[in-house]
Design a protein around this motif. Structure first.
Motif, PDB file in Angstrom:
ATOM      1  N   SER A 207       0.812  -1.212   0.000  1.00 46.46           N
ATOM      2  CA  SER A 207       0.000   0.000   0.000  1.00 46.46           C
ATOM      3  C   SER A 207       0.847   1.265   0.000  1.00 46.46           C
ATOM      4  N   THR A 208       0.230   2.335  -0.486  1.00 48.96           N
ATOM      5  CA  THR A 208       0.786   3.656  -0.270  1.00 48.96           C
ATOM      6  C   THR A 208       0.485   4.064   1.166  1.00 48.96           C
ATOM      7  N   SER A 209       1.312   4.909   1.735  1.00 46.26           N
ATOM      8  CA  SER A 209       1.146   5.265   3.143  1.00 46.26           C
ATOM      9  C   SER A 209       1.594   6.702   3.376  1.00 46.26           C
ATOM     10  N   GLN A 210       0.887   7.380   4.260  1.00 46.85           N
ATOM     11  CA  GLN A 210       1.288   8.721   4.676  1.00 46.85           C
ATOM     12  C   GLN A 210       1.056   8.838   6.169  1.00 46.85           C
ATOM     13  N   SER A 211       2.079   9.256   6.897  1.00 53.73           N
ATOM     14  CA  SER A 211       1.981   9.494   8.331  1.00 53.73           C
ATOM     15  C   SER A 211       2.050  10.992   8.593  1.00 53.73           C
TER      16      SER A 211
ATOM     17  N   VAL B 292     -12.913   9.998  16.557  1.00 54.22           N
ATOM     18  CA  VAL B 292     -14.111   9.237  16.209  1.00 54.22           C
ATOM     19  C   VAL B 292     -14.606   9.611  14.818  1.00 54.22           C
ATOM     20  N   SER B 293     -14.626  10.897  14.521  1.00 55.29           N
ATOM     21  CA  SER B 293     -15.212  11.356  13.254  1.00 55.29           C
ATOM     22  C   SER B 293     -14.441  10.876  12.031  1.00 55.29           C
ATOM     23  N   ILE B 294     -13.107  10.844  12.111  1.00 57.74           N
ATOM     24  CA  ILE B 294     -12.341  10.497  10.910  1.00 57.74           C
ATOM     25  C   ILE B 294     -12.453   9.020  10.548  1.00 57.74           C
ATOM     26  N   GLN B 295     -12.968   8.195  11.457  1.00 60.83           N
ATOM     27  CA  GLN B 295     -13.157   6.788  11.107  1.00 60.83           C
ATOM     28  C   GLN B 295     -14.248   6.617  10.050  1.00 60.83           C
ATOM     29  N   THR B 296     -15.136   7.613   9.925  1.00 62.15           N
ATOM     30  CA  THR B 296     -16.180   7.514   8.900  1.00 62.15           C
ATOM     31  C   THR B 296     -15.619   7.726   7.495  1.00 62.15           C
ATOM     32  N   LEU B 297     -14.377   8.179   7.389  1.00 64.39           N
ATOM     33  CA  LEU B 297     -13.788   8.355   6.061  1.00 64.39           C
ATOM     34  C   LEU B 297     -13.745   7.037   5.299  1.00 64.39           C
ATOM     35  N   VAL B 298     -13.397   5.958   6.001  1.00 65.97           N
ATOM     36  CA  VAL B 298     -13.345   4.645   5.359  1.00 65.97           C
ATOM     37  C   VAL B 298     -14.741   4.059   5.205  1.00 65.97           C
ATOM     38  N   SER B 299     -15.549   4.166   6.242  1.00 65.12           N
ATOM     39  CA  SER B 299     -16.859   3.509   6.210  1.00 65.12           C
ATOM     40  C   SER B 299     -17.885   4.235   5.361  1.00 65.12           C
TER      41      SER B 299
ATOM     42  N   GLU C 265     -13.136  -0.447  -2.311  1.00 64.38           N
ATOM     43  CA  GLU C 265     -11.801   0.140  -2.212  1.00 64.38           C
ATOM     44  C   GLU C 265     -11.198  -0.156  -0.841  1.00 64.38           C
ATOM     45  N   PHE C 266      -9.858  -0.230  -0.807  1.00 66.74           N
ATOM     46  CA  PHE C 266      -9.150  -0.458   0.453  1.00 66.74           C
ATOM     47  C   PHE C 266      -8.647   0.860   1.020  1.00 66.74           C
ATOM     48  N   GLY C 267      -8.855   1.075   2.317  1.00 64.85           N
ATOM     49  CA  GLY C 267      -8.306   2.241   2.993  1.00 64.85           C
ATOM     50  C   GLY C 267      -8.234   2.001   4.490  1.00 64.85           C
ATOM     51  N   VAL C 268      -7.239   2.565   5.133  1.00 62.64           N
ATOM     52  CA  VAL C 268      -7.083   2.463   6.585  1.00 62.64           C
ATOM     53  C   VAL C 268      -6.738   3.835   7.142  1.00 62.64           C
ATOM     54  N   VAL C 269      -7.415   4.219   8.233  1.00 66.60           N
ATOM     55  CA  VAL C 269      -7.085   5.431   8.975  1.00 66.60           C
ATOM     56  C   VAL C 269      -6.770   5.012  10.401  1.00 66.60           C
ATOM     57  N   THR C 270      -5.560   5.256  10.847  1.00 70.17           N
ATOM     58  CA  THR C 270      -5.135   4.866  12.191  1.00 70.17           C
ATOM     59  C   THR C 270      -4.646   6.079  12.961  1.00 70.17           C
ATOM     60  N   VAL C 271      -5.142   6.229  14.187  1.00 71.61           N
ATOM     61  CA  VAL C 271      -4.577   7.204  15.119  1.00 71.61           C
ATOM     62  C   VAL C 271      -3.689   6.416  16.077  1.00 71.61           C
ATOM     63  N   GLY C 272      -2.381   6.532  15.878  1.00 70.15           N
ATOM     64  CA  GLY C 272      -1.452   5.737  16.669  1.00 70.15           C
ATOM     65  C   GLY C 272      -1.017   6.388  17.957  1.00 70.15           C
TER      66      GLY C 272
ATOM     67  N   LEU D  24      -1.161  10.281  13.035  1.00 69.27           N
ATOM     68  CA  LEU D  24      -2.068   9.497  12.212  1.00 69.27           C
ATOM     69  C   LEU D  24      -1.333   8.823  11.069  1.00 69.27           C
ATOM     70  N   ASN D  25      -1.898   7.694  10.629  1.00 71.95           N
ATOM     71  CA  ASN D  25      -1.356   6.981   9.475  1.00 71.95           C
ATOM     72  C   ASN D  25      -2.500   6.610   8.543  1.00 71.95           C
ATOM     73  N   PHE D  26      -2.286   6.818   7.239  1.00 72.57           N
ATOM     74  CA  PHE D  26      -3.278   6.525   6.218  1.00 72.57           C
ATOM     75  C   PHE D  26      -2.667   5.537   5.230  1.00 72.57           C
ATOM     76  N   ARG D  27      -3.479   4.548   4.786  1.00 71.62           N
ATOM     77  CA  ARG D  27      -2.995   3.565   3.822  1.00 71.62           C
ATOM     78  C   ARG D  27      -4.066   3.283   2.777  1.00 71.62           C
ATOM     79  N   ALA D  28      -3.618   3.033   1.554  1.00 68.31           N
ATOM     80  CA  ALA D  28      -4.527   2.720   0.454  1.00 68.31           C
ATOM     81  C   ALA D  28      -3.730   2.018  -0.640  1.00 68.31           C
ATOM     82  N   TYR D  29      -4.442   1.452  -1.616  1.00 70.74           N
ATOM     83  CA  TYR D  29      -3.784   0.834  -2.764  1.00 70.74           C
ATOM     84  C   TYR D  29      -3.757   1.753  -3.978  1.00 70.74           C
ATOM     85  N   SER D  30      -4.165   3.008  -3.792  1.00 69.62           N
ATOM     86  CA  SER D  30      -4.060   3.987  -4.863  1.00 69.62           C
ATOM     87  C   SER D  30      -3.802   5.358  -4.261  1.00 69.62           C
ATOM     88  N   GLU D  31      -3.082   6.192  -5.012  1.00 66.80           N
ATOM     89  CA  GLU D  31      -2.792   7.546  -4.541  1.00 66.80           C
ATOM     90  C   GLU D  31      -4.080   8.364  -4.452  1.00 66.80           C
TER      91      GLU D  31
END
Length: 408
Positions: A194-198, A228-235, A242-249, A268-275
């Protein structure tokens, strides 16, 4: 039919005399990202002894072996280790420490297998150098620093990699993994990593006594609403397929139970299979943060900082087909599996993208089938020395020879 000749197989047998001790030495003496001075020296010396023209570029090492007319193929191996205290039980386990880029002392461990990458890369370099009568073209063996922080490939490109070495027609790389089983390899076209941005996000409030919250703006509550709110970005904002992950580490604010602090910091960390999907996630996060700050009457604009970026690793179909063909010819169908996409990230593709050429990235197994497995980045990570080392060396050599001989 494998392109590895009987003489090459004899070389593979012979080099184990130095390859296994080298692997153990690298494992016992790991170095943190962008600090790989000792490892760089070992690689430089070995490539020089093998007859390669050696270039020091951006903290990395590139060996060039020109062997007559033909194609140019680049193979990349990464060299850095991680700030992890080893608990593998290996008799050659690391007890090393190192100073990181922030000047702090850290335990250091090759917890991602880059010691195997260096050893297999040098092994493949030896197979090519000692059997020049069996192939033609130019092999470019690149050893990269700083993969773990996403700095190394970009640093080498910025230091002038393109223009200092022959331009390859294709770039190759491999990684030791928990799957497939040791002795096997796995490859697939399309997105495999995946592509990733922290990022670090700081939001601001107004400090107050814990008994007087109405006199301040509480950044802890603000941060909690953002989390809590940013978790709705994926859902709710990317398509279900599409694949996406939003993590607050990490979330840090304040130091006392009865004091409302004046800021809170999220990592935060974001991951996806496309830019495109990654950008949607990042832009959506920024929109939500700004809206929540406005709703909370934050006295200052939030601050956003990108701390690490990795591109997607998207294997070129033609290059992958050529690599798969070479691997099947050498290992047989039963030892070449389909690589499942992983959500980890890599900076390898920065190198072929800089040259404007296709690439293929594959995996080779580190653990015997049925054995207890510890994953990459675990303090217990301990791939089987063999057949892992031999398989990785054969895979690199077979793929390079396949692309030199047959192209894509």
């Amino acid at each position: 039919m494998s392109l590895l000749t009987p003489a090459m197989n004899e070389t593979l047998d012979r080099i184990q005399e130095w390859q296994e001790p080298l692997l153990k030495d690298l494992h016992q003496n790991p170095e943190l990202s962008m600090m790989e001075e000792r490892t760089r020296g070992i690689v430089t010396e070995r490539l020089t002894d093998l007859g390669y023209e050696v270039h020091q570029i951006g903290g990395g090492v590139v060996g060039v072996l020109a062997n007559g007319e033909g194609r140019v193929v680049l193979h990349r191996a990464d060299m850095d280790a991680l700030p992890i205290r080893e608990d593998s039980g290996l008799d050659y386990a690391s007890t090393a420490t190192g100073t990181d880029l922030a000047g702090e002392q850290q335990p250091v461990m090759h917890a991602c297998g880059h010691d195997f990458h260096v050893a297999t890369g040098l092994g493949a370099a030896a197979v090519l150098a000692e059997n020049r009568e069996d192939w033609s073209g130019t092999a470019v063996m690149l050893f990269q620093p700083g993969e773990e922080f996403g700095d190394g490939a970009r640093t080498m490109v910025e230091a002038g990699l393109v223009g200092q070495v022959p331009a390859p027609e294709v770039c190759l790389s491999q990684h030791v993994l928990t799957e497939p089983a040791a002795g096997k390899v796995a490859v697939a076209e399309g997105p495999v990593l995946s592509t990733s941005q922290s990022m670090t996000v700081q939001v601001f409030g107004s400090g107050s006594h814990g008994s007087m919250p109405h006199l301040g703006v509480d950044p802890v509550v603000l941060a909690a609403k953002i989390i809590v709110s940013i978790q709705t970005l994926v859902s709710r904002e990317i398509a279900p397929g599409e694949f996406g992950v939003v993590t607050v580490g990490s979330m840090h604010a304040g130091s006392s139970a009865n004091v409302i602090p004046d800021s809170a910091t999220l990592k935060l960390n974001f991951r996806a299979y496309s830019e495109e999907v990654l950008q949607l996630l990042v832009e959506g996060m920024e929109r939500i943060v700004r809206a929540e700050c406005e709703a909370a009457q934050s006295p200052r604009e939030p601050h956003f900082e990108t701390i690490a970026e990795y591109p997607v690793t998207d294997n070129d179909p033609a290059a992958t087909a050529a690599v798969r063909s070479a691997l099947v010819d050498h290992f047989g169908e039963d030892r070449v599996e389909q690589m499942e996409p992983a959500t980890a990230s890599e900076d390898f593709s920065i190198i072929p993208d800089a040259f404007g050429v296709p690439y293929c990235y594959w995996g080779f197994g580190g653990y015997a089938e049925g054995s207890e497995v510890s994953p990459n980045h675990s303090p217990k990570w301990a791939p089987d020395l063999q057949p892992t080392l031999r398989t990785g060396t054969e895979a690199a050599a077979a793929a390079i020879l396949g692309l030199l001989t047959n192209g894509i």
